[in-house]
Design a protein around this motif. Structure first.
Motif, PDB file in Angstrom:
ATOM      1  N   ALA A  20      -3.347  -7.662  -6.774  1.00  0.00           N
ATOM      2  CA  ALA A  20      -2.866  -6.516  -7.552  1.00  0.00           C
ATOM      3  C   ALA A  20      -3.615  -6.442  -8.877  1.00  0.00           C
ATOM      4  CB  ALA A  20      -1.377  -6.654  -7.822  1.00  0.00           C
ATOM      5  N   ILE A  22      -3.035  -4.857 -12.815  1.00  0.00           N
ATOM      6  CA  ILE A  22      -1.957  -4.397 -13.685  1.00  0.00           C
ATOM      7  C   ILE A  22      -2.535  -3.950 -15.023  1.00  0.00           C
ATOM      8  CG2 ILE A  22       0.146  -5.084 -14.934  1.00  0.00           C
ATOM      9  CD1 ILE A  22       0.590  -7.179 -12.706  1.00  0.00           C
ATOM     10  N   ILE A  29       3.818   0.599 -16.755  1.00  0.00           N
ATOM     11  CA  ILE A  29       2.976  -0.445 -16.184  1.00  0.00           C
ATOM     12  C   ILE A  29       2.188   0.205 -15.068  1.00  0.00           C
ATOM     13  CG2 ILE A  29       2.905  -2.639 -14.934  1.00  0.00           C
ATOM     14  CD1 ILE A  29       5.629  -3.317 -16.252  1.00  0.00           C
ATOM     15  N   LEU A  31      -0.259   0.109 -11.890  1.00  0.00           N
ATOM     16  CA  LEU A  31      -0.372  -0.840 -10.791  1.00  0.00           C
ATOM     17  C   LEU A  31      -1.400  -0.342  -9.790  1.00  0.00           C
ATOM     18  CD1 LEU A  31       0.880  -3.441  -9.610  1.00  0.00           C
ATOM     19  CD2 LEU A  31       2.597  -2.001  -8.515  1.00  0.00           C
ATOM     20  N   VAL A  33      -3.604  -1.969  -6.042  1.00  0.00           N
ATOM     21  CA  VAL A  33      -3.650  -3.051  -5.063  1.00  0.00           C
ATOM     22  C   VAL A  33      -4.963  -2.962  -4.296  1.00  0.00           C
ATOM     23  CG1 VAL A  33      -2.520  -4.053  -3.032  1.00  0.00           C
ATOM     24  CG2 VAL A  33      -1.139  -3.108  -4.864  1.00  0.00           C
ATOM     25  N   ARG A  44      -1.303   2.559  -7.307  1.00  0.00           N
ATOM     26  CA  ARG A  44       0.069   2.657  -6.823  1.00  0.00           C
ATOM     27  C   ARG A  44       0.870   3.403  -7.887  1.00  0.00           C
ATOM     28  NH1 ARG A  44      -1.957   1.419  -2.571  1.00  0.00           N
ATOM     29  NH2 ARG A  44      -1.320  -0.322  -1.257  1.00  0.00           N
ATOM     30  N   LEU A  59       8.425  -4.948 -10.812  1.00  0.00           N
ATOM     31  CA  LEU A  59       7.040  -5.363 -10.593  1.00  0.00           C
ATOM     32  C   LEU A  59       6.953  -6.395  -9.468  1.00  0.00           C
ATOM     33  CD1 LEU A  59       4.070  -5.242 -11.358  1.00  0.00           C
ATOM     34  CD2 LEU A  59       4.546  -6.922 -13.164  1.00  0.00           C
ATOM     35  N   LEU A  63       4.905  -5.890  -5.982  1.00  0.00           N
ATOM     36  CA  LEU A  63       3.851  -6.817  -5.565  1.00  0.00           C
ATOM     37  C   LEU A  63       4.169  -7.436  -4.206  1.00  0.00           C
ATOM     38  CD1 LEU A  63       3.154  -8.512  -9.010  1.00  0.00           C
ATOM     39  CD2 LEU A  63       1.811  -6.715  -7.884  1.00  0.00           C
ATOM     40  N   ALA A  71      -2.368 -11.531  -9.269  1.00  0.00           N
ATOM     41  CA  ALA A  71      -2.409 -10.316 -10.080  1.00  0.00           C
ATOM     42  C   ALA A  71      -3.465 -10.469 -11.166  1.00  0.00           C
ATOM     43  CB  ALA A  71      -1.050 -10.045 -10.712  1.00  0.00           C
ATOM     44  N   ILE A  73      -4.500  -8.935 -14.577  1.00  0.00           N
ATOM     45  CA  ILE A  73      -3.876  -8.114 -15.619  1.00  0.00           C
ATOM     46  C   ILE A  73      -4.878  -7.858 -16.736  1.00  0.00           C
ATOM     47  CG2 ILE A  73      -2.841 -10.115 -16.775  1.00  0.00           C
ATOM     48  CD1 ILE A  73      -0.393  -8.211 -17.374  1.00  0.00           C
ATOM     49  N   SER A 137      -2.055   3.777 -13.850  1.00  0.00           N
ATOM     50  CA  SER A 137      -2.410   3.274 -12.522  1.00  0.00           C
ATOM     51  C   SER A 137      -3.901   3.423 -12.264  1.00  0.00           C
ATOM     52  CB  SER A 137      -1.595   3.981 -11.446  1.00  0.00           C
ATOM     53  OG  SER A 137      -0.241   3.557 -11.524  1.00  0.00           O
ATOM     54  N   ALA A 140      -5.395   0.587 -14.051  1.00  0.00           N
ATOM     55  CA  ALA A 140      -5.172  -0.634 -13.263  1.00  0.00           C
ATOM     56  C   ALA A 140      -6.190  -0.720 -12.132  1.00  0.00           C
ATOM     57  CB  ALA A 140      -3.744  -0.665 -12.718  1.00  0.00           C
TER      58      ALA A 140
END
Length: 167
Positions: A20, A22, A29, A31, A33, A44, A59, A63, A71, A73, A137, A140
């Motif tokens: 993932a 982040i 947040i 996200l 993947v 996401r 979260l 996940l 993850a 980040i 997102s 991310a």
């Protein structure tokens, strides 16, 4: 688990697993993947932040749905490479998440990821109103894609390195 390096992640993650990405914002947040081949990041739905306990639960559930094994980040470092209050808040978030989950975290320099995400959304002709709901997102995804590209490079280098031969 806590924080691991990108090299440790390369040794730990296997094809067929997901990672993932982040982007920790103050209000949301973001996200993303990876696919199972660890080559492509997909955004996401973002998570609206409320309070840490709820944010962590949502979260962790997200996940788990995507079967993420780690993850990445975004660490919001300043342009000169120093860390300010946002980077410290991100590190604190990961420390607290480590108490709630065994998922390993990797910090990734996220400088200009939001700018790149915004430009990409503008190029796709996404309206200003819709961009606001997608920007974290998308950021991310940029963070995760950078990490996936680095993982691919580490794996290529590992395959090309001469093996240690012992008699």
């Amino acid at each position: 688990m806590a924080v691991i390096t990108m090299e440790e992640l390369a040794a730990r993650i296997a094809p067929g697993q997901t990672i993932a990405g982040i982007d920790l914002g103050t209000e949301t947040i973001g996200l993303a993947v990876s696919d199972l081949s660890l080559s492509l990041a997909s955004p996401r739905p973002m998570i609206k932040r409320r309070k840490f306990t709820l944010d962590a639960q949502v979260l962790i559930e997200a996940l788990a749905r995507d079967n993420a094994r780690a993850a990445v980040i975004g660490l919001p470092v300043n342009m000169d490479g120093s860390e300010g209050p946002r980077a410290q808040a991100t590190r604190a978030f990961v420390r607290t998440m480590a108490e709630k989950s065994d998922l390993p975290f990797v910090f990734w320099d996220e400088r200009l990821s939001t700018v790149a995400a915004e430009r990409a959304l503008i190029e796709m002709d996404v309206s200003r109103k819709k961009r606001k709901g997608r920007i974290d997102s998308a950021a991310a995804s940029f963070i995760l894609q950078g990490a996936l590209d680095r993982l691919a490079g580490l794996r290529t280098a590992a395959r090309a390195a001469p093996q240690d031969i012992r008699e």
